[in-house]
Motif scaffolding. Structure first.
Motif, PDB file in Angstrom:
ATOM      1  N   GLU A 185       0.824  -1.208   0.000  1.00  0.00           N
ATOM      2  CA  GLU A 185       0.000   0.000   0.000  1.00  0.00           C
ATOM      3  C   GLU A 185       0.861   1.262   0.000  1.00  0.00           C
ATOM      4  OE1 GLU A 185      -2.919  -0.160   3.092  1.00  0.00           O
ATOM      5  OE2 GLU A 185      -3.980  -1.860   2.198  1.00  0.00           O
ATOM      6  N   ASN A 186       2.050   1.211   0.642  1.00  0.00           N
ATOM      7  CA  ASN A 186       2.994   2.334   0.528  1.00  0.00           C
ATOM      8  C   ASN A 186       3.204   2.678  -0.935  1.00  0.00           C
ATOM      9  OD1 ASN A 186       5.215   1.186   3.176  1.00  0.00           O
ATOM     10  ND2 ASN A 186       3.590   2.693   3.296  1.00  0.00           N
ATOM     11  N   ALA A 187       3.477   1.637  -1.729  1.00  0.00           N
ATOM     12  CA  ALA A 187       3.790   1.836  -3.141  1.00  0.00           C
ATOM     13  C   ALA A 187       2.588   2.375  -3.909  1.00  0.00           C
ATOM     14  CB  ALA A 187       4.269   0.518  -3.750  1.00  0.00           C
ATOM     15  N   LEU A 188       1.457   1.724  -3.785  1.00  0.00           N
ATOM     16  CA  LEU A 188       0.280   2.107  -4.561  1.00  0.00           C
ATOM     17  C   LEU A 188      -0.155   3.543  -4.252  1.00  0.00           C
ATOM     18  CD1 LEU A 188      -1.804  -1.192  -4.227  1.00  0.00           C
ATOM     19  CD2 LEU A 188      -0.704  -0.332  -6.301  1.00  0.00           C
ATOM     20  N   ARG A 189      -0.200   3.899  -2.991  1.00  0.00           N
ATOM     21  CA  ARG A 189      -0.751   5.191  -2.603  1.00  0.00           C
ATOM     22  C   ARG A 189       0.255   6.332  -2.747  1.00  0.00           C
ATOM     23  NH1 ARG A 189      -4.595   2.874   2.369  1.00  0.00           N
ATOM     24  NH2 ARG A 189      -5.637   1.370   1.007  1.00  0.00           N
ATOM     25  N   THR A 190       1.532   6.026  -2.548  1.00  0.00           N
ATOM     26  CA  THR A 190       2.547   7.070  -2.736  1.00  0.00           C
ATOM     27  C   THR A 190       2.712   7.399  -4.208  1.00  0.00           C
ATOM     28  OG1 THR A 190       3.727   6.325  -0.764  1.00  0.00           O
ATOM     29  CG2 THR A 190       4.931   7.726  -2.287  1.00  0.00           C
ATOM     30  N   VAL A 191       2.737   6.387  -5.054  1.00  0.00           N
ATOM     31  CA  VAL A 191       2.848   6.620  -6.499  1.00  0.00           C
ATOM     32  C   VAL A 191       1.668   7.451  -6.995  1.00  0.00           C
ATOM     33  CG1 VAL A 191       2.722   5.495  -8.763  1.00  0.00           C
ATOM     34  CG2 VAL A 191       4.325   4.659  -7.033  1.00  0.00           C
ATOM     35  N   ALA A 192       0.468   7.127  -6.542  1.00  0.00           N
ATOM     36  CA  ALA A 192      -0.710   7.884  -6.956  1.00  0.00           C
ATOM     37  C   ALA A 192      -0.620   9.337  -6.490  1.00  0.00           C
ATOM     38  CB  ALA A 192      -1.973   7.232  -6.395  1.00  0.00           C
ATOM     39  N   LEU A 193      -0.133   9.548  -5.267  1.00  0.00           N
ATOM     40  CA  LEU A 193      -0.002  10.894  -4.718  1.00  0.00           C
ATOM     41  C   LEU A 193       1.005  11.720  -5.515  1.00  0.00           C
ATOM     42  CD1 LEU A 193      -0.517  12.937  -2.365  1.00  0.00           C
ATOM     43  CD2 LEU A 193       1.366  11.809  -1.150  1.00  0.00           C
ATOM     44  N   LEU A 194       2.152  11.125  -5.824  1.00  0.00           N
ATOM     45  CA  LEU A 194       3.201  11.866  -6.522  1.00  0.00           C
ATOM     46  C   LEU A 194       2.907  12.021  -8.012  1.00  0.00           C
ATOM     47  CD1 LEU A 194       6.391  10.393  -4.801  1.00  0.00           C
ATOM     48  CD2 LEU A 194       5.142  12.485  -4.266  1.00  0.00           C
ATOM     49  N   ARG A 195       2.217  11.054  -8.573  1.00  0.00           N
ATOM     50  CA  ARG A 195       1.858  11.151  -9.992  1.00  0.00           C
ATOM     51  C   ARG A 195       0.962  12.376 -10.230  1.00  0.00           C
ATOM     52  NH1 ARG A 195       0.336   5.736 -11.672  1.00  0.00           N
ATOM     53  NH2 ARG A 195       2.387   5.472 -12.638  1.00  0.00           N
ATOM     54  N   ALA A 196       0.138  12.709  -9.252  1.00  0.00           N
ATOM     55  CA  ALA A 196      -0.736  13.881  -9.387  1.00  0.00           C
ATOM     56  C   ALA A 196       0.069  15.166  -9.516  1.00  0.00           C
ATOM     57  CB  ALA A 196      -1.672  13.972  -8.181  1.00  0.00           C
ATOM     58  N   ASP A 197       1.306  15.173  -9.020  1.00  0.00           N
ATOM     59  CA  ASP A 197       2.202  16.335  -9.147  1.00  0.00           C
ATOM     60  C   ASP A 197       3.230  16.128 -10.257  1.00  0.00           C
ATOM     61  OD1 ASP A 197       0.934  17.773  -7.228  1.00  0.00           O
ATOM     62  OD2 ASP A 197       2.409  17.431  -5.647  1.00  0.00           O
ATOM     63  N   GLN A 198       2.972  15.168 -11.142  1.00  0.00           N
ATOM     64  CA  GLN A 198       3.826  14.900 -12.307  1.00  0.00           C
ATOM     65  C   GLN A 198       5.250  14.468 -11.935  1.00  0.00           C
ATOM     66  OE1 GLN A 198       1.642  17.929 -12.654  1.00  0.00           O
ATOM     67  NE2 GLN A 198       0.347  16.281 -13.426  1.00  0.00           N
ATOM     68  N   ILE A 199       5.418  13.876 -10.764  1.00  0.00           N
ATOM     69  CA  ILE A 199       6.734  13.355 -10.387  1.00  0.00           C
ATOM     70  C   ILE A 199       7.049  12.137 -11.249  1.00  0.00           C
ATOM     71  CG2 ILE A 199       8.074  12.274  -8.542  1.00  0.00           C
ATOM     72  CD1 ILE A 199       7.590  15.256  -8.107  1.00  0.00           C
ATOM     73  N   ASN A 200       8.247  12.113 -11.859  1.00  0.00           N
ATOM     74  CA  ASN A 200       8.625  10.968 -12.691  1.00  0.00           C
ATOM     75  C   ASN A 200       9.919  10.294 -12.237  1.00  0.00           C
ATOM     76  OD1 ASN A 200      10.696  12.649 -13.554  1.00  0.00           O
ATOM     77  ND2 ASN A 200       9.703  13.158 -15.499  1.00  0.00           N
ATOM     78  N   HIS A 201      10.383  10.651 -11.030  1.00  0.00           N
ATOM     79  CA  HIS A 201      11.610  10.053 -10.483  1.00  0.00           C
ATOM     80  C   HIS A 201      11.491  10.026  -8.969  1.00  0.00           C
ATOM     81  CE1 HIS A 201      16.326  10.329 -10.071  1.00  0.00           C
ATOM     82  NE2 HIS A 201      15.821   9.246  -9.528  1.00  0.00           N
ATOM     83  N   ILE A 202      11.492   8.837  -8.397  1.00  0.00           N
ATOM     84  CA  ILE A 202      11.409   8.661  -6.942  1.00  0.00           C
ATOM     85  C   ILE A 202      12.733   8.114  -6.424  1.00  0.00           C
ATOM     86  CG2 ILE A 202      10.374   7.256  -5.109  1.00  0.00           C
ATOM     87  CD1 ILE A 202       7.720   7.436  -6.577  1.00  0.00           C
TER      88      ILE A 202
END
Length: 270
Positions: A185-202
């Motif tokens: 769930e860390n992965a699923l929800r963090t990716v969704a959160l950052l994708r909304a801000d157009q983050i493409n590198h974690i």
């Protein structure tokens, strides 16, 4: 495995399963079985007892944990100086990159502070994330809600981490993901959160033993659209005499247990 647990409605059983299936419980049960077998089958009984005692011994050694980490988990190398320099360049160029710190447990109340606190593993991860944030200028996120084994009304790891990062380190978090209960769930929800801000590198921060599984889950959640760069920590070698690494200790027990937990979770997809 997560899908099966969800289907059966027993995801909250994960901490119980871990406690029962990981050392020392199985080995202690083997000792009792071996002792019972000594009466009707003396040779077999003693064999089971001896194997169990050897397992308990090795299962409490720092050397065993280090060996298992290298062979079974194969954690990635820590970030190099050149990696740090590249991250600084990305920050200067205002590229969409984020540091993500994964929670590793929290204390509902630390009496010495009078408030909730992060457990040592969480605090170590946060400290490294803060260091990376200070060195590179890349904004930081923390992911962690209330784990399956915690009380439902507990304060989340990310909320506690945000307070510590801001008040004690002077480095506020930009994003807080506080609804996840495990690494998946860390992965699923963090990716969704950052994708909304157009983050493409974690830049993913967690312990080296946890990193292989975390990277795998984050890459699956990202679907190939976000680069996941591991930034493992906690991989320092023991500074004791080598023979002491093969003497049972509480530190060795905790480390072996953590490695076996990660290995079991990886092969089951939990």
């Amino acid at each position: 495995m997560n899908g099966l647990l969800t289907l059966l409605g027993i995801e909250s059983w994960k901490p119980i399963a871990g406690a029962l299936l990981l050392p020392p419980v199985p080995l202690l049960l083997l000792v009792l079985i071996g002792a019972r077998l000594i009466l009707p089958r003396r040779g077999l009984g003693w064999f089971v007892v001896i194997v169990s005692v050897i397992g308990l011994w090795l299962g409490s050694c720092v050397g065993t944990a280090q060996l298992l980490t290298t062979v079974a988990l194969k954690p990635p190398k820590p970030l190099s100086l050149s990696d740090i320099a590249e991250l600084k360049d990305e920050a200067r160029a205002r590229k969409p990159v984020a540091i993500v710190v994964l929670g590793g447990g929290a204390e509902a109340l630390a009496p010495e502070y009078g408030v909730a606190n992060l457990k040592p593993w969480s605090l170590e991860r946060l400290r490294y994330g803060v260091w990376l944030n200070r060195e590179t200028g890349i904004p930081m996120a923390m992911s962690g809600g209330v784990g399956w084994g915690a009380l439902p009304d507990s304060q989340t790891e990310a909320q506690i981490g945000a307070r510590i990062a801001s008040q004690e380190f002077g480095r506020p978090l930009k994003w807080i993901e506080d609804t996840s209960r495990d690494t998946r769930e860390n992965a699923l929800r963090t990716v969704a959160l950052l994708r909304a801000d157009q983050i493409n590198h974690i830049v993913l921060v967690t312990h080296g033993t946890h990193m292989p599984r975390a990277v795998k889950l984050f890459e699956a959640a990202a679907g190939g659209n976000i680069r996941i760069q591991p930034a493992p920590m906690g991989l320092a070698k023991s500074n004791r005499a080598p023979w002491l690494d093969w003497v049972p200790s509480s530190q060795g027990f905790l480390q072996v247990n953590a490695v076996l937990h990660e290995f079991a979770a990886s092969i089951t997809g939990a």
